[in-house]
Design a protein around this motif. Structure first.
Motif, short mmCIF file in Angstrom:
data_model
loop_
_atom_site.label_atom_id
_atom_site.label_comp_id
_atom_site.label_asym_id
_atom_site.label_seq_id
_atom_site.Cartn_x
_atom_site.Cartn_y
_atom_site.Cartn_z
N THR A 137 43.64 27.94 -31.78
CA THR A 137 43.31 26.64 -32.35
C THR A 137 42.14 26.01 -31.61
O THR A 137 41.18 25.51 -32.22
CB THR A 137 44.54 25.71 -32.32
OG1 THR A 137 45.56 26.28 -33.13
CG2 THR A 137 44.21 24.32 -32.82
N VAL A 138 42.19 26.02 -30.29
CA VAL A 138 41.10 25.45 -29.48
C VAL A 138 39.81 26.24 -29.69
O VAL A 138 38.72 25.66 -29.83
CB VAL A 138 41.50 25.39 -27.99
CG1 VAL A 138 40.33 25.01 -27.12
CG2 VAL A 138 42.66 24.42 -27.80
N ALA A 139 39.91 27.57 -29.74
CA ALA A 139 38.72 28.39 -29.96
C ALA A 139 38.13 28.14 -31.34
O ALA A 139 36.90 28.03 -31.49
CB ALA A 139 39.07 29.87 -29.80
N ALA A 191 35.34 25.94 -36.94
CA ALA A 191 36.03 26.56 -38.07
C ALA A 191 36.51 25.48 -39.04
O ALA A 191 36.81 24.36 -38.63
CB ALA A 191 37.21 27.39 -37.58
N PRO A 192 36.59 25.80 -40.34
CA PRO A 192 36.97 24.79 -41.31
C PRO A 192 38.38 24.23 -41.12
O PRO A 192 38.61 23.05 -41.39
CB PRO A 192 36.85 25.50 -42.66
CG PRO A 192 36.71 26.94 -42.37
CD PRO A 192 36.27 27.07 -40.94
N MET A 204 43.30 23.97 -37.04
CA MET A 204 44.73 23.78 -36.78
C MET A 204 45.61 24.81 -37.49
O MET A 204 46.83 24.82 -37.30
CB MET A 204 45.16 22.37 -37.21
CG MET A 204 44.46 21.26 -36.44
SD MET A 204 44.93 21.23 -34.72
CE MET A 204 46.58 20.62 -34.87
N ALA A 205 45.01 25.67 -38.29
CA ALA A 205 45.79 26.63 -39.08
C ALA A 205 46.70 27.49 -38.21
O ALA A 205 47.85 27.77 -38.58
CB ALA A 205 44.87 27.51 -39.92
N PHE A 206 46.22 27.91 -37.05
CA PHE A 206 47.00 28.81 -36.19
C PHE A 206 48.26 28.12 -35.68
O PHE A 206 49.37 28.66 -35.76
CB PHE A 206 46.15 29.30 -35.01
CG PHE A 206 44.93 30.05 -35.44
CD1 PHE A 206 45.03 31.36 -35.87
CD2 PHE A 206 43.70 29.43 -35.41
CE1 PHE A 206 43.90 32.06 -36.26
CE2 PHE A 206 42.55 30.12 -35.80
CZ PHE A 206 42.66 31.43 -36.24
N ILE A 207 48.10 26.93 -35.15
CA ILE A 207 49.24 26.21 -34.58
C ILE A 207 50.17 25.73 -35.69
O ILE A 207 51.39 25.73 -35.54
CB ILE A 207 48.79 25.08 -33.64
CG1 ILE A 207 49.91 24.64 -32.72
CG2 ILE A 207 48.25 23.91 -34.40
CD1 ILE A 207 50.16 25.57 -31.60
N LYS A 208 49.59 25.32 -36.82
CA LYS A 208 50.44 24.91 -37.94
C LYS A 208 51.31 26.06 -38.43
O LYS A 208 52.50 25.88 -38.72
CB LYS A 208 49.58 24.40 -39.11
CG LYS A 208 49.01 23.02 -38.89
CD LYS A 208 48.16 22.62 -40.09
CE LYS A 208 47.55 21.26 -39.90
NZ LYS A 208 46.67 20.89 -41.04
N HIS A 209 50.72 27.24 -38.50
CA HIS A 209 51.49 28.41 -38.93
C HIS A 209 52.64 28.69 -37.98
O HIS A 209 53.78 28.94 -38.41
CB HIS A 209 50.57 29.64 -39.03
CG HIS A 209 51.31 30.91 -39.30
ND1 HIS A 209 51.84 31.22 -40.53
CD2 HIS A 209 51.65 31.93 -38.48
CE1 HIS A 209 52.45 32.39 -40.46
NE2 HIS A 209 52.35 32.84 -39.22
#
Length: 132
Positions: A58-60, A66-67, A70-75
């Motif tokens: 998410t931080v990277a 990136a558009p 938060m997608a990674f942490i949300k997933h």
């Protein structure tokens, strides 16, 4: 296993009236407890690693613009049913986070020295019985 359970087992082992079959039963119980503890630790390590990886991604993603960073942490949160659902939950979660940060800050402070002459009381619970 709690500290008082360990103390109970030590007292039971030190008792001369303890029979070998009782010792074998305690050994099996301790091995089962150890196996469960190791399994729980492995599961917790896996959850931690997944959360850490999602946080770093998410931080990277945010760093490169990136558009939806938060997608990674949300997933990862959605996988465990931990996404906040409404405004009230969001406020409660933020309040919990502030409280946790305050508590952690207190834990990181050095502990005051104990006075040596004070008699300390110990609470002992009876959560597990030993055979007699």
């Amino acid at each position: 296993m709690t500290r008082s359970e360990f103390d109970d087992i030590r007292a039971f082992l030190a008792d001369d009236a303890t029979h070998a079959d009782d010792l074998l039963r305690i050994a099996r119980m301790l091995i089962d407890d150890l196996e469960h503890a190791r399994t729980r630790e492995a599961i917790l390590r896996t959850h931690y690693l997944r959360l850490l990886t999602a946080s770093r991604a998410t931080v990277a993603a945010d760093a490169v613009g990136a558009p939806d960073p938060m997608a990674f942490i949300k997933h990862e949160l959605a996988e465990h049913g931990q996404l906040p659902r409404d405004g009230e939950a969001v406020q409660r979660i933020l309040a919990d986070a502030r409280t946790a940060a305050t508590l952690l800050a207190c834990l990181e402070q050095p502990k005051p020295a104990r006075t040596r002459n004070m008699r300390l009381r110990r609470c002992v619970g009876a959560t597990r019985g030993l055979p007699r």
